[in-house]
Scaffold this motif. Structure first.
Motif, PDB file in Angstrom:
ATOM      1  N   MET A 125       0.807  -1.218   0.000  1.00  0.00           N
ATOM      2  CA  MET A 125       0.000   0.000   0.000  1.00  0.00           C
ATOM      3  C   MET A 125       0.838   1.266   0.000  1.00  0.00           C
ATOM      4  SD  MET A 125      -2.857  -1.266  -0.373  1.00  0.00           S
ATOM      5  CE  MET A 125      -2.986  -3.049  -0.554  1.00  0.00           C
ATOM      6  N   VAL A 126       2.028   1.237   0.598  1.00  0.00           N
ATOM      7  CA  VAL A 126       2.807   2.477   0.701  1.00  0.00           C
ATOM      8  C   VAL A 126       3.406   2.904  -0.629  1.00  0.00           C
ATOM      9  CG1 VAL A 126       5.080   1.515   1.275  1.00  0.00           C
ATOM     10  CG2 VAL A 126       4.388   3.724   2.217  1.00  0.00           C
ATOM     11  N   ALA A 127       3.649   1.984  -1.525  1.00  0.00           N
ATOM     12  CA  ALA A 127       4.226   2.353  -2.830  1.00  0.00           C
ATOM     13  C   ALA A 127       3.233   2.054  -3.947  1.00  0.00           C
ATOM     14  CB  ALA A 127       5.540   1.630  -3.059  1.00  0.00           C
ATOM     15  N   GLN A 128       2.954   0.788  -4.193  1.00  0.00           N
ATOM     16  CA  GLN A 128       2.051   0.413  -5.277  1.00  0.00           C
ATOM     17  C   GLN A 128       0.633   0.930  -5.034  1.00  0.00           C
ATOM     18  OE1 GLN A 128       4.408  -1.819  -4.137  1.00  0.00           O
ATOM     19  NE2 GLN A 128       5.629  -1.566  -5.990  1.00  0.00           N
ATOM     20  N   GLY A 129       0.139   0.757  -3.821  1.00  0.00           N
ATOM     21  CA  GLY A 129      -1.220   1.205  -3.527  1.00  0.00           C
ATOM     22  C   GLY A 129      -1.368   2.707  -3.660  1.00  0.00           C
ATOM     23  N   ALA A 130      -0.427   3.457  -3.083  1.00  0.00           N
ATOM     24  CA  ALA A 130      -0.485   4.912  -3.181  1.00  0.00           C
ATOM     25  C   ALA A 130      -0.368   5.370  -4.629  1.00  0.00           C
ATOM     26  CB  ALA A 130       0.615   5.536  -2.330  1.00  0.00           C
ATOM     27  N   THR A 131       0.454   4.676  -5.418  1.00  0.00           N
ATOM     28  CA  THR A 131       0.575   5.008  -6.836  1.00  0.00           C
ATOM     29  C   THR A 131      -0.754   4.800  -7.554  1.00  0.00           C
ATOM     30  OG1 THR A 131       2.943   4.504  -6.904  1.00  0.00           O
ATOM     31  CG2 THR A 131       1.747   4.422  -8.993  1.00  0.00           C
ATOM     32  N   ALA A 132      -1.389   3.642  -7.333  1.00  0.00           N
ATOM     33  CA  ALA A 132      -2.684   3.371  -7.967  1.00  0.00           C
ATOM     34  C   ALA A 132      -3.723   4.406  -7.547  1.00  0.00           C
ATOM     35  CB  ALA A 132      -3.145   1.963  -7.609  1.00  0.00           C
ATOM     36  N   TRP A 133      -3.741   4.751  -6.275  1.00  0.00           N
ATOM     37  CA  TRP A 133      -4.685   5.740  -5.745  1.00  0.00           C
ATOM     38  C   TRP A 133      -4.483   7.084  -6.434  1.00  0.00           C
ATOM     39  CZ3 TRP A 133      -5.127  10.406  -3.296  1.00  0.00           C
ATOM     40  CH2 TRP A 133      -6.229  10.630  -2.468  1.00  0.00           C
ATOM     41  N   LEU A 134      -3.234   7.545  -6.520  1.00  0.00           N
ATOM     42  CA  LEU A 134      -2.940   8.835  -7.138  1.00  0.00           C
ATOM     43  C   LEU A 134      -3.248   8.833  -8.637  1.00  0.00           C
ATOM     44  CD1 LEU A 134       0.369   9.627  -5.280  1.00  0.00           C
ATOM     45  CD2 LEU A 134      -1.637  11.116  -5.293  1.00  0.00           C
ATOM     46  N   LEU A 135      -2.955   7.728  -9.307  1.00  0.00           N
ATOM     47  CA  LEU A 135      -3.241   7.644 -10.735  1.00  0.00           C
ATOM     48  C   LEU A 135      -4.729   7.858 -11.003  1.00  0.00           C
ATOM     49  CD1 LEU A 135      -1.055   4.548 -11.674  1.00  0.00           C
ATOM     50  CD2 LEU A 135      -0.686   6.884 -12.510  1.00  0.00           C
ATOM     51  N   LEU A 136      -5.569   7.205 -10.208  1.00  0.00           N
ATOM     52  CA  LEU A 136      -7.009   7.233 -10.454  1.00  0.00           C
ATOM     53  C   LEU A 136      -7.707   8.431  -9.824  1.00  0.00           C
ATOM     54  CD1 LEU A 136      -7.771   3.432  -9.984  1.00  0.00           C
ATOM     55  CD2 LEU A 136      -7.925   4.728 -12.113  1.00  0.00           C
ATOM     56  N   ARG A 137      -7.099   9.008  -8.798  1.00  0.00           N
ATOM     57  CA  ARG A 137      -7.712  10.151  -8.128  1.00  0.00           C
ATOM     58  C   ARG A 137      -7.175  11.493  -8.640  1.00  0.00           C
ATOM     59  NH1 ARG A 137     -12.338   8.433  -5.859  1.00  0.00           N
ATOM     60  NH2 ARG A 137     -12.169   7.579  -3.748  1.00  0.00           N
ATOM     61  N   ARG A 138      -5.922  11.540  -9.084  1.00  0.00           N
ATOM     62  CA  ARG A 138      -5.290  12.830  -9.345  1.00  0.00           C
ATOM     63  C   ARG A 138      -4.665  12.945 -10.734  1.00  0.00           C
ATOM     64  NH1 ARG A 138      -3.153  16.314  -4.526  1.00  0.00           N
ATOM     65  NH2 ARG A 138      -2.567  18.217  -5.600  1.00  0.00           N
ATOM     66  N   THR A 139      -3.851  11.980 -11.126  1.00  0.00           N
ATOM     67  CA  THR A 139      -3.129  12.103 -12.396  1.00  0.00           C
ATOM     68  C   THR A 139      -4.062  11.952 -13.590  1.00  0.00           C
ATOM     69  OG1 THR A 139      -1.196  11.152 -11.299  1.00  0.00           O
ATOM     70  CG2 THR A 139      -1.131  11.290 -13.693  1.00  0.00           C
ATOM     71  N   ALA A 140      -4.914  10.935 -13.565  1.00  0.00           N
ATOM     72  CA  ALA A 140      -5.908  10.721 -14.618  1.00  0.00           C
ATOM     73  C   ALA A 140      -7.228  10.402 -13.936  1.00  0.00           C
ATOM     74  CB  ALA A 140      -5.485   9.581 -15.537  1.00  0.00           C
ATOM     75  N   PRO A 141      -7.825  11.375 -13.255  1.00  0.00           N
ATOM     76  CA  PRO A 141      -8.970  11.098 -12.383  1.00  0.00           C
ATOM     77  C   PRO A 141     -10.117  10.395 -13.103  1.00  0.00           C
ATOM     78  CG  PRO A 141      -8.722  13.463 -12.776  1.00  0.00           C
ATOM     79  CD  PRO A 141      -7.479  12.809 -13.277  1.00  0.00           C
ATOM     80  N   MET A 142     -10.509   9.278 -12.525  1.00  0.00           N
ATOM     81  CA  MET A 142     -11.571   8.449 -13.082  1.00  0.00           C
ATOM     82  C   MET A 142     -12.920   8.932 -12.570  1.00  0.00           C
ATOM     83  SD  MET A 142     -12.483   4.528 -12.195  1.00  0.00           S
ATOM     84  CE  MET A 142     -13.663   5.072 -10.954  1.00  0.00           C
ATOM     85  N   ARG A 143     -13.873   9.026 -13.477  1.00  0.00           N
ATOM     86  CA  ARG A 143     -15.243   9.364 -13.100  1.00  0.00           C
ATOM     87  C   ARG A 143     -16.106   8.105 -13.140  1.00  0.00           C
ATOM     88  NH1 ARG A 143     -13.444  13.054 -16.921  1.00  0.00           N
ATOM     89  NH2 ARG A 143     -12.932  15.119 -16.075  1.00  0.00           N
ATOM     90  N   ARG A 144     -17.101   8.087 -12.292  1.00  0.00           N
ATOM     91  CA  ARG A 144     -17.995   6.927 -12.215  1.00  0.00           C
ATOM     92  C   ARG A 144     -18.582   6.622 -13.595  1.00  0.00           C
ATOM     93  NH1 ARG A 144     -20.351   3.972  -8.284  1.00  0.00           N
ATOM     94  NH2 ARG A 144     -19.274   5.228  -6.699  1.00  0.00           N
ATOM     95  N   GLY A 145     -18.561   5.358 -13.964  1.00  0.00           N
ATOM     96  CA  GLY A 145     -19.124   4.929 -15.235  1.00  0.00           C
ATOM     97  C   GLY A 145     -18.143   4.886 -16.387  1.00  0.00           C
ATOM     98  N   GLU A 146     -16.915   5.397 -16.185  1.00  0.00           N
ATOM     99  CA  GLU A 146     -15.948   5.425 -17.270  1.00  0.00           C
ATOM    100  C   GLU A 146     -15.246   4.078 -17.446  1.00  0.00           C
ATOM    101  OE1 GLU A 146     -14.498   9.954 -17.923  1.00  0.00           O
ATOM    102  OE2 GLU A 146     -13.465   8.863 -16.326  1.00  0.00           O
ATOM    103  N   THR A 147     -14.663   3.907 -18.631  1.00  0.00           N
ATOM    104  CA  THR A 147     -13.879   2.709 -18.925  1.00  0.00           C
ATOM    105  C   THR A 147     -12.420   2.954 -18.569  1.00  0.00           C
ATOM    106  OG1 THR A 147     -15.346   2.003 -20.708  1.00  0.00           O
ATOM    107  CG2 THR A 147     -13.091   1.148 -20.747  1.00  0.00           C
ATOM    108  N   VAL A 148     -11.855   2.048 -17.762  1.00  0.00           N
ATOM    109  CA  VAL A 148     -10.472   2.157 -17.304  1.00  0.00           C
ATOM    110  C   VAL A 148      -9.674   0.974 -17.837  1.00  0.00           C
ATOM    111  CG1 VAL A 148      -8.940   2.231 -15.309  1.00  0.00           C
ATOM    112  CG2 VAL A 148     -11.158   3.387 -15.219  1.00  0.00           C
TER     113      VAL A 148
END
Length: 318
Positions: free
Chosen positions: A110-133
């Motif tokens: 969680m400290v490296a991979q998890g935080a990276t995944a979180w930031l990717l989806l929340r901040r770098t390329a923020p995902m909106r509900r219903g979108e294709t990822v």
């Protein structure tokens, strides 16, 4: 203390087990007795001196550890190197206390991979509900968590890519709707086909080269690609601005180190949320192998050969 040191650049063969003095912490740093160190693709770049920052020899590699401080705190965190050892220095700013309900595997994940995944989806390329990822390398450390988070946060469709049938099955088990062979010749067409002929909204890419080129092509209007690694060592084709403008596409990059400098402390928010999900049984890390320190070369060989899934651990006491 037992440690792994690099004195020349190269492949896994340059990783050598040695005896070194234990490091001494400065103010603002923690001395951690390491129970497990994480093994990452970034470490394989460091042995070659091909990472974002240049390496000065000799060096003890390893960018993340979990263990116990001198005053008995159980912590995990990012190092400035030196993680492949029985003792390592962790700056206070990149250290996180680990709840009793979170084991070493999940703490490191969680400290490296998890935080990276979180930031990717929340901040770098923020995902909106219903979108294709789209999650490339979906059986890897970041990928396995990103698939779960995208599903949890309301993605309309999660498309995973992976190189083997077992890895694709794992991605489906974690919540992907579709799992594609990453060696598919026309990846752009395959991604669109998996999305009912439409362009995709978000792509998480740590592969580079032709995979990145195809992924940009597969983006629909206002689609976003977040680039956070270069596993195949091949640079993508230079992005032409007109290709971005033609469909209002966005291409962004993420290096986790930069997020620690932000005043709103997104990494700390991410890790706290991820630890809560782990404790509640709503998010899981995938164990990719628990290697003895003496097996460090094999760990890197397995990682480079794409024989692994999930999170790789290194035990400095074996």
């Amino acid at each position: 203390m037992r440690a792994v040191q690099i004195t020349e650049f190269g492949g896994p063969e340059v990783l050598t087990q040695v005896e070194l003095p234990s490091p001494t912490p400065e103010p603002g740093e923690l001395l951690v007795e390491v129970s497990r160190a994480g093994v990452n693709f970034a470490d394989t770049h460091q042995t070659e001196n091909s990472y974002l920052t240049r390496t000065v020899l000799p060096v003890v590699p390893g960018g993340e550890v979990v263990g116990t401080t001198q005053d008995g705190r159980r912590v995990t965190g990012l190092t400035r190197g030196g993680g492949y050892a029985q003792f390592a220095i962790v700056p206070e700013v990149t250290a996180f206390d680990v709840p009793d309900s979170v084991d070493d595997l999940h703490a490191l994940s969680m400290v490296a991979q998890g935080a990276t995944a979180w930031l990717l989806l929340r901040r770098t390329a923020p995902m909106r509900r219903g979108e294709t990822v789209v999650v490339h390398a979906a059986a890897g450390g970041v990928g396995t968590i990103a698939v779960q988070l995208a599903r949890r946060w309301g993605a309309g469709r999660v498309i995973a890519t992976a190189s083997s049938e077992d890895k694709r099955r794992l991605a489906l088990d974690l919540g992907a709707d579709v799992a594609l062979d990453s060696t598919t010749e026309d990846m752009a067409a395959a991604l669109k086909d998996a999305n009912d002929g439409r362009g995709v909204d978000v792509v998480l890419d740590m592969t580079g080269g032709p995979t990145t080129d195809a992924s940009i092509e597969a983006l629909g209007p206002f689609g976003r690609l977040a680039f956070y690694g270069m596993a195949n060592r091949t640079e993508p084709t230079p992005v032409q601005l007109v290709r971005l403008m033609a469909k209002s596409r966005t291409v962004a990059g993420l290096w986790l180190q930069h997020a620690f400098r932000l005043p709103d402390r997104p990494v700390h928010r991410a890790v706290a949320e991820l630890f809560e999900l782990v404790a509640a049984g709503e998010l899981r890390a995938v164990a990719g192998g628990d290697y003895a320190l003496s097996e460090v070369r094999r760990a890197h060989e397995d990682l480079l050969a794409r024989r692994t899934t999930g999170k790789l651990l290194l035990d400095p006491n074996r």
